[in-house]
Design a protein around this motif. Structure first.
Motif, PDB file in Angstrom:
ATOM      1  N   VAL A 194     -17.385 -32.906 -50.861  1.00  0.00           N
ATOM      2  CA  VAL A 194     -16.099 -33.397 -51.360  1.00  0.00           C
ATOM      3  C   VAL A 194     -16.030 -34.918 -51.227  1.00  0.00           C
ATOM      4  O   VAL A 194     -15.655 -35.636 -52.171  1.00  0.00           O
ATOM      5  N   THR A 228     -12.609 -25.525 -46.875  1.00  0.00           N
ATOM      6  CA  THR A 228     -13.512 -26.672 -46.742  1.00  0.00           C
ATOM      7  C   THR A 228     -14.169 -26.684 -45.365  1.00  0.00           C
ATOM      8  O   THR A 228     -13.597 -27.180 -44.385  1.00  0.00           O
ATOM      9  N   ARG A 279      -8.892 -25.222 -51.624  1.00  0.00           N
ATOM     10  CA  ARG A 279     -10.312 -25.058 -51.349  1.00  0.00           C
ATOM     11  C   ARG A 279     -10.561 -24.890 -49.850  1.00  0.00           C
ATOM     12  O   ARG A 279     -10.133 -25.723 -49.040  1.00  0.00           O
ATOM     13  N   THR A 311     -19.085 -28.364 -47.046  1.00  0.00           N
ATOM     14  CA  THR A 311     -18.276 -28.579 -48.250  1.00  0.00           C
ATOM     15  C   THR A 311     -17.575 -29.933 -48.185  1.00  0.00           C
ATOM     16  O   THR A 311     -17.492 -30.649 -49.189  1.00  0.00           O
ATOM     17  N   ILE A 344     -16.508 -31.412 -58.149  1.00  0.00           N
ATOM     18  CA  ILE A 344     -16.865 -30.845 -56.841  1.00  0.00           C
ATOM     19  C   ILE A 344     -17.519 -29.470 -57.028  1.00  0.00           C
ATOM     20  O   ILE A 344     -18.560 -29.178 -56.428  1.00  0.00           O
ATOM     21  N   ASN A 401     -10.062 -33.101 -46.769  1.00  0.00           N
ATOM     22  CA  ASN A 401      -9.743 -32.925 -48.179  1.00  0.00           C
ATOM     23  C   ASN A 401      -8.224 -32.721 -48.303  1.00  0.00           C
ATOM     24  O   ASN A 401      -7.629 -31.991 -47.508  1.00  0.00           O
TER      25      ASN A 401
END
Length: 285
Positions: free
Chosen positions: A98, A90, A88, A94, A70, A180
């Motif tokens: 992912v 996100t 992370r 993003t 990633i 995520n």
């Protein structure tokens, strides 16, 4: 010399029989990550271990993350990687990356690796069959999910047809968005939901050490109560805390036992599960 070698091979195989009986027709959830995902020889060793376990009747489930892949994709796309408390951050852009990397490149790459060695695997993520339902952890982290429920029916369906399910750590929110999720947490919750005989967490460390500077101080077995005590004493500290917490969460959720093993040791899974010696730390209730 040849007779000695053959006797050793026979001893190793016969010593594995009680362990094979213990795991036959039981779920073993493997959380795959670290250097074992990057080094091609180690990756091949892991895939062979999983295939052998499946061949002797173990219900193998592979759960993976893919942080380095990633990061490199975000860098190539000039999207900044940001982290808060080890997670992370996100945003929408993003999350698109992912999902593309985890459910696409990494997931299908692992399926291809298993297939190339003669195995049968199916790539899944938490969106498939609405397997992993989540809610947003908090606004600061963006599209990072906390798990609400695990529906294992698609996992059982895939296993019943002779395939190894390969699951990436993405979940589905009630808002229809993808999220995520920390892969260790996904593995723990799936292991719990399946009432797995064992979860194996592959890391780049040998297990829990009483003294981090002394490899011979490995603690081979820890109960849930002992884990709390080791935290209080500062022996389980730093980055080891979230790893251990995931192991304990798996047991609280229904798994029988959990191993932390060093994935940089070739065939670490087989050594841990099918030999007297083992090589990591085992957590039990």
């Amino acid at each position: 010399m040849k007779d000695v070698t053959n006797a050793m091979r026979a001893h190793i195989l016969t010593a594995a029989v009680p362990y094979i009986k213990q795991y036959t027709d039981q779920y073993v959830v493997v959380k795959y990550g670290g250097n074992a995902m990057i080094d091609e020889e180690l990756k091949k060793s892991v895939m062979k271990d999983l295939m052998l376990l499946q061949l002797v009747g173990v219900k193998v489930v592979l759960v993976h993350g893919g942080g380095p892949a990633i990061n490199s994709t975000l860098d190539a796309m000039k999207i900044e990687s940001r982290f808060a408390n080890g997670l992370r951050v996100t945003d929408e852009a993003t999350m698109d990356v992912v999902q593309m990397v985890l459910a696409g490149k990494v997931n299908k790459g692992l399926v291809a690796d298993l297939t190339d060695l003669g195995g049968k695997a199916v790539g899944l993520c938490g969106v498939d069959g609405n397997m992993i339902q989540v809610h947003k952890q908090n606004d600061e982290l963006g599209y990072v999910g906390s798990i609400d429920t695990i529906d294992t029916s698609i996992i059982d369906d895939v296993i019943s047809r002779g395939y190894i399910p390969v699951i990436s750590s993405i979940g589905m929110g009630a808002d229809g968005k993808t999220y995520n999720i920390n892969a260790d947490t996904v593995a723990a919750k799936i292991a719990g939901a399946l009432k797995a005989e064992t979860m194996v967490a592959m890391t780049n460390i040998d297990g829990v050490l009483r003294d981090v500077h002394d490899p011979s101080s490995l603690i081979s077995k820890i109960t849930m109560a002992e884990a709390d005590q080791l935290k209080a004493e500062g022996i389980i500290a730093g980055g080891m805390i979230p790893k251990v917490d995931c192991c304990l969460e798996a047991i609280k959720s229904g798994a029988q036992k959990v191993f932390i093993i060093n994935g940089e040791i070739p065939h670490a899974i087989l050594i841990e599960l099918l030999t007297d010696e083992g090589l990591g730390t085992m957590f039990v209730k």
